[in-house]
Scaffold this active site. Structure first.
Site, short mmCIF file in Angstrom:
data_model
loop_
_atom_site.label_atom_id
_atom_site.label_comp_id
_atom_site.label_asym_id
_atom_site.label_seq_id
_atom_site.Cartn_x
_atom_site.Cartn_y
_atom_site.Cartn_z
CE LYS A 45 -3.52 -2.61 2.43
NZ LYS A 45 -4.20 -2.98 3.66
CD GLN A 89 -3.12 -4.43 6.98
OE1 GLN A 89 -3.07 -3.45 6.24
NE2 GLN A 89 -3.52 -5.62 6.55
CG ASP A 112 -9.49 -1.21 4.25
OD1 ASP A 112 -9.08 -1.47 3.10
OD2 ASP A 112 -8.83 -1.39 5.28
#
Ligand code: NAP
Length: 264
Positions: A45, A89, A112
């Protein structure tokens, strides 16, 4: 276009769009684990962001961080007008409630797509649908078969295909092989997400015009990564593993971040 060509093309477009921003699209990644797989995803990322002229920061905390302190860090990123996108995460340490954390992220920054009120779509199914659309797949009325019904892949994928007006059939481990053969034989789109090396093979018949998207990632006896389908099935399009859905997931996050930055 292959997945690699498509991703290169989308990256070029995003890079050009990012260059028009005085303050680049900015992502914060909060990590509270020591998981090597998470480290690898985060490296991807950060690398993608840098390549596109976006800004990305990693806020890394020890897995011993309390839920309260983690929520304070999320609030800090939520409140910062210079942060467009915020991701936490996964996995989180066992003493932290994943649901509480997902709901704490500002839905406007939830690139996300995990918050119940988010306007962003989750990255794996979004990346897949964006690519299929680009390749000319007509969703409306198409027979789509999703192999696998997990909460992280199968169900969100089936949900997104329904949203795009496909007729969706979800197959799972309790579906008989006979039924699987029937549904797969009638499918215009097959999304394989079961985690079984070479499951889709010559036992099944496929429409020549079918598209197969292989989400599976399986370590073969040869030590290499393989999908759920054998390569080169007699269909119109089949995504490879590696070099397929993983890349589509990564570019979808960058697409969501660009939208968040435009909505600033
Ligand atoms: P999972 O939680 O193990 O779920 C597997 C699903 O497949 C279950 O619903 C299971 O059915 C079904 N299944 C198992 N054997 C089957 C069979 N013979 N016929 C039909 N259905 C069968 O796995 P997951 O997390 O969804 O991941 C699936 C695969 O995608 C894995 O290889 C994973 O590594 C990969 N993955 C890739 C990405 C990416 O970005 N490329 C992201 C996430 C996951 P039951 O529900 O009946 O048990």
């Amino acid at each position: 276009m292959t997945v690699k060509e498509y991703v290169a093309f989308r990256k070029e477009t995003l890079r050009q769009e990012a260059s028009a921003f005085a303050v680049p699209p900015t992502l914060v990644i909060i990590q509270a684990n020591d998981n090597p797989a998470s480290d690898a995803y985060i490296r991807g990322k950060l690398k993608d962001s840098e390549e596109l002229g976006f800004k990305a920061e990693l806020w890394k905390f020890p897995p011993t961080i309390s839920q309260e302190d983690l929520l304070k860090e999320i609030d800090k990123a939520n409140a910062d007008p210079l942060v467009d996108g915020l991701i936490v995460q996964l996995p989180l340490p066992p003493h932290i409630n994943e649901d509480v954390i997902k709901k704490a992220v500002d839905p406007k920054k939830d690139v996300d797509g995990f918050h119940p009120e988010t306007s962003f779509e989750p990255c794996t199914p979004k990346g897949i649908c964006d690519y299929l659309g680009h390749e000319g797949f007509v969703f409306r009325g198409a027979n789509a078969v999703v192999l696998g019904r997990s909460n992280i892949v199968g169900k969100p994928m089936a949900h997104m295909l329904l949203k795009r007006d496909c007729t969706v059939t979800v197959l799972h481990s309790k579906t008989s092989l006979e039924d699987q053969k029937f549904y797969i034989g009638h499918a215009d789109l097959i999304i394989a997400a079961i985690g079984r090396n070479a499951y889709l093979d010559g036992r099944f018949e496929y429409k020549k015009s079918a598209f197969i998207v292989d989400v599976g990632i399986n370590r073969g006896e040869d030590g290499k990564l393989h999908g759920d389908a054998i390569p080169d099935l007699p269909v119109a399009l089949q995504t490879p593993v590696p070099g397929g859905v993983g890349l589509l997931t990564r570019i979808a996050l960058m697409e969501n971040l660009m939208v968040a930055a435009k909505n600033r």
